[in-house]
Design a protein around this motif. Structure first.
Motif, PDB file in Angstrom:
ATOM      1  N   ILE A 168       9.083   7.074   5.819  1.00 39.81           N
ATOM      2  CA  ILE A 168       8.839   6.014   4.374  1.00 39.81           C
ATOM      3  C   ILE A 168       9.935   5.568   3.718  1.00 39.81           C
ATOM      4  CG2 ILE A 168       8.016   6.197   2.019  1.00 39.81           C
ATOM      5  CD1 ILE A 168       6.143   9.071   2.587  1.00 39.81           C
ATOM      6  N   MET A 169      10.059   3.683   4.052  1.00 45.04           N
ATOM      7  CA  MET A 169      11.142   2.652   3.706  1.00 45.04           C
ATOM      8  C   MET A 169      10.540   2.446   2.640  1.00 45.04           C
ATOM      9  SD  MET A 169      13.165   3.286   7.526  1.00 45.04           S
ATOM     10  CE  MET A 169      15.167   2.750   6.389  1.00 45.04           C
ATOM     11  N   GLY A 170       9.416   2.754   1.710  1.00 43.27           N
ATOM     12  CA  GLY A 170       9.211   1.638   0.668  1.00 43.27           C
ATOM     13  C   GLY A 170       8.586   2.066   0.057  1.00 43.27           C
ATOM     14  N   VAL A 171       8.055   1.868  -1.190  1.00 41.21           N
ATOM     15  CA  VAL A 171       7.852   3.155  -2.468  1.00 41.21           C
ATOM     16  C   VAL A 171       7.098   1.652  -3.005  1.00 41.21           C
ATOM     17  CG1 VAL A 171       8.364   4.788  -2.663  1.00 41.21           C
ATOM     18  CG2 VAL A 171       9.504   3.327  -4.363  1.00 41.21           C
ATOM     19  N   PRO A 172       6.007   1.474  -3.863  1.00 43.33           N
ATOM     20  CA  PRO A 172       5.204   3.359  -3.852  1.00 43.33           C
ATOM     21  C   PRO A 172       4.604   2.928  -2.198  1.00 43.33           C
ATOM     22  CG  PRO A 172       3.851   1.755  -5.033  1.00 43.33           C
ATOM     23  CD  PRO A 172       4.928   1.309  -4.903  1.00 43.33           C
ATOM     24  N   ALA A 173       4.221   4.468  -1.343  1.00 43.79           N
ATOM     25  CA  ALA A 173       3.790   4.304  -0.297  1.00 43.79           C
ATOM     26  C   ALA A 173       2.343   5.926  -0.854  1.00 43.79           C
ATOM     27  CB  ALA A 173       3.774   5.516   0.774  1.00 43.79           C
ATOM     28  N   ILE A 174       1.311   5.053  -0.767  1.00 44.20           N
ATOM     29  CA  ILE A 174      -0.212   5.559  -1.428  1.00 44.20           C
ATOM     30  C   ILE A 174      -0.878   6.290   0.695  1.00 44.20           C
ATOM     31  CG2 ILE A 174      -1.939   6.066  -2.373  1.00 44.20           C
ATOM     32  CD1 ILE A 174      -0.801   2.885  -2.973  1.00 44.20           C
ATOM     33  N   TYR A 175      -0.628   7.318   0.565  1.00 43.83           N
ATOM     34  CA  TYR A 175      -2.132   8.485   1.265  1.00 43.83           C
ATOM     35  C   TYR A 175      -3.162   8.935   1.059  1.00 43.83           C
ATOM     36  CZ  TYR A 175       2.405   8.181   3.982  1.00 43.83           C
ATOM     37  OH  TYR A 175       4.210   7.226   4.847  1.00 43.83           O
ATOM     38  N   LEU A 176      -3.632   8.734   2.078  1.00 44.37           N
ATOM     39  CA  LEU A 176      -5.369   8.835   1.255  1.00 44.37           C
ATOM     40  C   LEU A 176      -5.564  10.287   3.044  1.00 44.37           C
ATOM     41  CD1 LEU A 176      -7.810   9.374  -0.176  1.00 44.37           C
ATOM     42  CD2 LEU A 176      -9.059   6.988   0.825  1.00 44.37           C
ATOM     43  N   ASN A 177      -5.888  11.287   1.905  1.00 48.16           N
ATOM     44  CA  ASN A 177      -6.442  12.401   3.734  1.00 48.16           C
ATOM     45  C   ASN A 177      -5.580  12.513   4.377  1.00 48.16           C
ATOM     46  OD1 ASN A 177      -8.374  12.911   1.689  1.00 48.16           O
ATOM     47  ND2 ASN A 177     -10.054  11.881   2.399  1.00 48.16           N
ATOM     48  N   GLY A 178      -4.540  12.435   4.347  1.00 53.16           N
ATOM     49  CA  GLY A 178      -3.374  12.540   5.072  1.00 53.16           C
ATOM     50  C   GLY A 178      -2.785  11.350   5.796  1.00 53.16           C
ATOM     51  N   GLU A 179      -3.562   9.787   5.439  1.00 56.97           N
ATOM     52  CA  GLU A 179      -3.289   8.571   6.581  1.00 56.97           C
ATOM     53  C   GLU A 179      -2.810   7.726   5.735  1.00 56.97           C
ATOM     54  OE1 GLU A 179      -3.607   8.412  10.289  1.00 56.97           O
ATOM     55  OE2 GLU A 179      -4.132  10.484  10.100  1.00 56.97           O
ATOM     56  N   LEU A 180      -1.811   6.874   6.030  1.00 56.42           N
ATOM     57  CA  LEU A 180      -1.262   6.030   5.085  1.00 56.42           C
ATOM     58  C   LEU A 180      -2.480   4.880   4.875  1.00 56.42           C
ATOM     59  CD1 LEU A 180       1.199   4.624   4.031  1.00 56.42           C
ATOM     60  CD2 LEU A 180       1.163   3.022   5.972  1.00 56.42           C
ATOM     61  N   PHE A 181      -2.464   4.679   3.168  1.00 51.83           N
ATOM     62  CA  PHE A 181      -3.677   3.890   2.524  1.00 51.83           C
ATOM     63  C   PHE A 181      -2.976   2.383   1.676  1.00 51.83           C
ATOM     64  CE2 PHE A 181      -6.345   2.895  -0.610  1.00 51.83           C
ATOM     65  CZ  PHE A 181      -7.131   2.480  -0.955  1.00 51.83           C
ATOM     66  N   GLY A 182      -2.057   2.576   1.745  1.00 50.64           N
ATOM     67  CA  GLY A 182      -1.494   1.703   0.646  1.00 50.64           C
ATOM     68  C   GLY A 182      -0.236   1.435   0.596  1.00 50.64           C
ATOM     69  N   GLN A 183       0.949   0.439   0.897  1.00 53.03           N
ATOM     70  CA  GLN A 183       2.293   0.120   0.686  1.00 53.03           C
ATOM     71  C   GLN A 183       2.520  -1.003  -0.661  1.00 53.03           C
ATOM     72  OE1 GLN A 183       4.537   1.364   3.429  1.00 53.03           O
ATOM     73  NE2 GLN A 183       5.935   1.763   1.530  1.00 53.03           N
ATOM     74  N   PHE A 334       9.587  -4.270  11.269  1.00 51.83           N
ATOM     75  CA  PHE A 334      10.308  -3.964   9.820  1.00 51.83           C
ATOM     76  C   PHE A 334       9.826  -3.365   8.740  1.00 51.83           C
ATOM     77  CE2 PHE A 334      12.152  -4.032  14.080  1.00 51.83           C
ATOM     78  CZ  PHE A 334      12.332  -2.363  14.381  1.00 51.83           C
ATOM     79  N   ARG A 335       9.158  -3.556   8.363  1.00 55.59           N
ATOM     80  CA  ARG A 335       8.848  -4.263   7.047  1.00 55.59           C
ATOM     81  C   ARG A 335       8.503  -3.020   6.379  1.00 55.59           C
ATOM     82  NH1 ARG A 335       5.322  -8.425   7.023  1.00 55.59           N
ATOM     83  NH2 ARG A 335       7.787  -9.953   6.032  1.00 55.59           N
ATOM     84  N   THR A 336       8.844  -2.459   5.356  1.00 57.13           N
ATOM     85  CA  THR A 336       8.963  -0.961   5.114  1.00 57.13           C
ATOM     86  C   THR A 336       9.050   0.197   5.618  1.00 57.13           C
ATOM     87  OG1 THR A 336       6.328  -0.808   5.877  1.00 57.13           O
ATOM     88  CG2 THR A 336       6.161  -1.668   3.899  1.00 57.13           C
ATOM     89  N   LYS A 337      10.000  -0.400   7.275  1.00 57.21           N
ATOM     90  CA  LYS A 337      10.543  -0.068   7.426  1.00 57.21           C
ATOM     91  C   LYS A 337      12.603   0.077   7.833  1.00 57.21           C
ATOM     92  CE  LYS A 337       6.762   0.908  10.617  1.00 57.21           C
ATOM     93  NZ  LYS A 337       5.796   0.605  12.359  1.00 57.21           N
ATOM     94  N   GLY A 338      11.924  -0.761   6.566  1.00 55.57           N
ATOM     95  CA  GLY A 338      14.110  -0.814   6.356  1.00 55.57           C
ATOM     96  C   GLY A 338      13.754  -2.031   5.992  1.00 55.57           C
ATOM     97  N   VAL A 339      13.111  -2.848   6.048  1.00 55.52           N
ATOM     98  CA  VAL A 339      13.192  -4.389   5.836  1.00 55.52           C
ATOM     99  C   VAL A 339      12.150  -4.285   4.267  1.00 55.52           C
ATOM    100  CG1 VAL A 339      12.927  -6.458   5.197  1.00 55.52           C
ATOM    101  CG2 VAL A 339      13.433  -5.489   7.896  1.00 55.52           C
ATOM    102  N   ALA A 340      12.960  -4.506   3.378  1.00 53.10           N
ATOM    103  CA  ALA A 340      12.368  -4.559   1.884  1.00 53.10           C
ATOM    104  C   ALA A 340      12.964  -5.723   0.880  1.00 53.10           C
ATOM    105  CB  ALA A 340      13.073  -3.388   1.219  1.00 53.10           C
ATOM    106  N   TYR A 341      12.267  -6.253  -0.297  1.00 52.13           N
ATOM    107  CA  TYR A 341      12.163  -6.932  -1.532  1.00 52.13           C
ATOM    108  C   TYR A 341      12.510  -6.456  -2.204  1.00 52.13           C
ATOM    109  CZ  TYR A 341      10.574  -9.458   2.947  1.00 52.13           C
ATOM    110  OH  TYR A 341      10.054 -10.115   4.839  1.00 52.13           O
ATOM    111  N   CYS A 342      12.395  -5.194  -2.172  1.00 54.76           N
ATOM    112  CA  CYS A 342      12.469  -5.123  -3.804  1.00 54.76           C
ATOM    113  C   CYS A 342      13.934  -3.694  -4.400  1.00 54.76           C
ATOM    114  CB  CYS A 342      11.231  -4.831  -4.726  1.00 54.76           C
ATOM    115  SG  CYS A 342      11.415  -3.823  -6.729  1.00 54.76           S
ATOM    116  N   PRO A 343      14.710  -4.151  -4.507  1.00 53.85           N
ATOM    117  CA  PRO A 343      15.194  -2.999  -4.970  1.00 53.85           C
ATOM    118  C   PRO A 343      15.716  -2.145  -5.892  1.00 53.85           C
ATOM    119  CG  PRO A 343      16.383  -5.177  -6.013  1.00 53.85           C
ATOM    120  CD  PRO A 343      15.449  -5.302  -5.175  1.00 53.85           C
ATOM    121  N   HIS A 344      14.902  -2.399  -6.730  1.00 47.56           N
ATOM    122  CA  HIS A 344      14.260  -1.534  -8.062  1.00 47.56           C
ATOM    123  C   HIS A 344      13.665  -0.630  -7.442  1.00 47.56           C
ATOM    124  CE1 HIS A 344      16.810  -4.065 -10.815  1.00 47.56           C
ATOM    125  NE2 HIS A 344      15.920  -4.863 -10.768  1.00 47.56           N
ATOM    126  N   CYS A 345      12.203  -0.883  -6.892  1.00 46.02           N
ATOM    127  CA  CYS A 345      11.635   0.478  -5.870  1.00 46.02           C
ATOM    128  C   CYS A 345      12.065   1.003  -5.072  1.00 46.02           C
ATOM    129  CB  CYS A 345      10.205  -0.837  -5.914  1.00 46.02           C
ATOM    130  SG  CYS A 345       9.712  -1.742  -7.397  1.00 46.02           S
TER     131      CYS A 345
END
Length: 517
Positions: A168-183, A334-345
């Motif tokens: 996980i390299m970006g938040v919020p990272a949402i998992y549903l029943n163990g699978e990535l649901f949303g970022q 690599f978006r959400t895998k190291g490439v980000a746009y919100c430093p606060h988050c």
């Protein structure tokens, strides 16, 4: 842990509890568990309706605690210490578990209660993320209303092993029943729409049945909100169709130049805008993306992504803008895998690591300053030969010992395998290509107007901005525009609001003087 003022405020809120609630703690001998224990003791001392219990389930994350209505199997859990931006999430969980009614439309509540199946949500957050509480609060409310929903907030900074294992390299990272649901940020409506697959068709049917508007605003940011308020005050039928009410303001943390308001946060301002618009009975159609605009006899038609068609005498386009991408190899991969746009988050997820900030304007320099207090080292890369940020920001940046500034640098590639491990840039003076090893890249290079769907319909500038005259009129009669999507200079919240009001007055004038039917 809570200061006297916060305790007094919380005690006042807890008088609204209608049912006893239980705080069930899963703790160990660590320092963070001691902090959680202290927090829970303080909360329990503020109301005789709150009981503190020990969790005997050894499989639970430690430290964590559950919030539930006494005698129920309500499944709300906080893994971490929900202070900072998440303190409101904790307060709402306490109130809603205790029976205080949520400020949610009855139709949406029934939709949540009717969801079939089992939903085990986990949302990884950082306490400095201003987008995360929306997700946490939405999932917690779902767990209050539907016994088949479980919601767990996980502080990524506290449970770094899980963050690393799930990459996980970006938040919020949402998992549903163990699978990535949303970022990224999601509202309650967005989550429900994604779960309830038949909702789009039902929405389209309802939207198609709507009577024509006098003024239809496309976009729900500051410009769109101002336009809607000014139109509604004229006593004419007004609607707002928005992909996300609040727009880019929802992604803005600190606002310190909104006249008469010394300081606020984007989500707070967006909430206030929506409440103000609703006071005038404006028909707000949220989570709806416009796909096409078509002038027709007597007005304009707007076609939405779900196939619905809205009709109006006049339209005000206030679709705003989005973050500009670098458009180099590796960025999308690599978006959400190291490439980000919100430093606060996302900044806290890179604690102790090396990162780069792309962009030397105010946003880029502010991001580099904030990140320097968290990460091991920041490299700021600017395409131009000089930084464009305000002098006071540049002076602060240059005073930091763990920051390197590189100008005349053109980023050419993001490198990595399963996640970012570096970037390549070209020195625009020497022409040499350089490589920097790092773990994160924060892109801060300006905005792109959300106008792709208008190409060939209204006149756009070479930069894709909607061309408007002094009254906000576009090249299409009866179609006006305002805010960051237009050619009006200086993309500021207060300017967008003024332009929205002006476009609305122009639309009203068009209806009256041109006899639009």
């Amino acid at each position: 842990m809570l200061d006297a003022t916060l305790k007094t405020q919380l005690q006042s809120y807890l008088t609204r509890l209608q049912h006893p609630i239980e705080l069930v703690a899963s703790l160990d001998d660590g320092a963070k568990s001691a902090e959680v224990r202290e927090l829970l003791d303080e909360i329990a001392s503020l109301s005789d309706k709150i009981m503190l219990l020990e969790d005997t389930d050894a499989s639970q994350r430690k430290p964590s605690f559950a919030v539930r209505r006494a005698g129920s199997d309500m499944k709300i859990r906080f893994a971490g210490i929900p202070l900072g931006h998440e303190f409101t999430s904790l307060v709402l969980a306490l109130l809603q578990a205790g029976g205080h009614p949520p400020k949610v439309e009855a139709e949406l509540i029934e939709q949540i209660k009717a969801l079939p199946g089992q939903y085990d949500f986990e949302v990884f957050i950082s306490l400095s993320c201003h987008n995360c509480p929306d997700v946490v609060q939405a999932l917690n409310l779902m767990a209050v209303l539907n016994p088949n929903v479980r919601s767990t907030m996980i502080d990524g900074a506290l449970f770094q092993a899980e963050v690393e294992s799930r990459q996980i390299m970006g938040v919020p990272a949402i998992y549903l029943n163990g699978e990535l649901f949303g970022q990224g940020r999601m509202t309650l409506e967005e989550i429900i729409a994604k779960l309830d697959t038949n909702s789009a068709a039902r929405d389209a049917e309802k939207l198609n049945a709507k009577a024509p508007f006098d003024v239809l605003v496309v976009g729900g940011g500051p410009a769109g909100s101002a336009a809607a308020i000014y139109a509604a005050r004229k006593g004419i039928r007004t609607g707002v169709v928005a992909e996300r009410f609040g727009g880019q303001v929802m992604d803005t943390l600190g606002i310190e130049n909104f006249i008469s308001v010394k300081a606020t946060e984007g989500p707070k301002l967006a909430m206030a805008l929506e409440e103000h618009v609703k006071e005038y009975g404006v028909d707000i159609m949220n989570l709806q993306r416009a796909l096409a605009l078509k002038p027709v006899a007597g007005g304009v038609e707007i076609t939405l992504e779900n196939g619905a068609v809205l009709r109006s005498k006049t339209v005000i386009l206030s679709t705003g803008a989005r973050w500009r991408n670098m458009n180099v190899p590796g960025e999308a991969e690599f978006r959400t895998k190291g490439v980000a746009y919100c430093p606060h988050c996302d900044g806290p997820l890179f604690k102790g690591k090396r990162v780069a900030v792309i962009g030397g304007g105010n946003s880029g320099v502010e991001a580099a300053i904030d990140l320097a207090g968290i990460v091991a080292h920041v490299t700021l890369l600017e395409f131009d030969s000089i930084l464009r940020a305000d002098a006071v920001l540049q002076n602060k940046l240059r005073s930091l010992p763990n920051v390197t500034i590189i100008t005349s640098a053109q980023t050419t590639q993001v490198t990595g395998t399963d996640k970012v491990n570096g970037l390549n840039y070209k020195d625009r003076v020497s022409g040499e290509v350089q490589h920097i090893e790092l773990e994160g890249i924060f892109v801060q290079i300006g905005l792109v107007p959300n106008t792709d769907w208008l190409k060939g319909v209204v006149n756009l500038s070479p930069r894709g901005e909607i061309e408007v005259d002094a009254k906000g009129q576009t090249s299409v009669p009866g179609v006006f525009a305002a805010g960051d999507c237009t050619t009006v200079p200086y993309k500021q919240i207060i300017i967008a609001m003024g332009e929205g009001a002006k476009a609305s007055l122009s639309a009203f004038d068009h209806i009256i003087r041109d006899g639009a039917h």
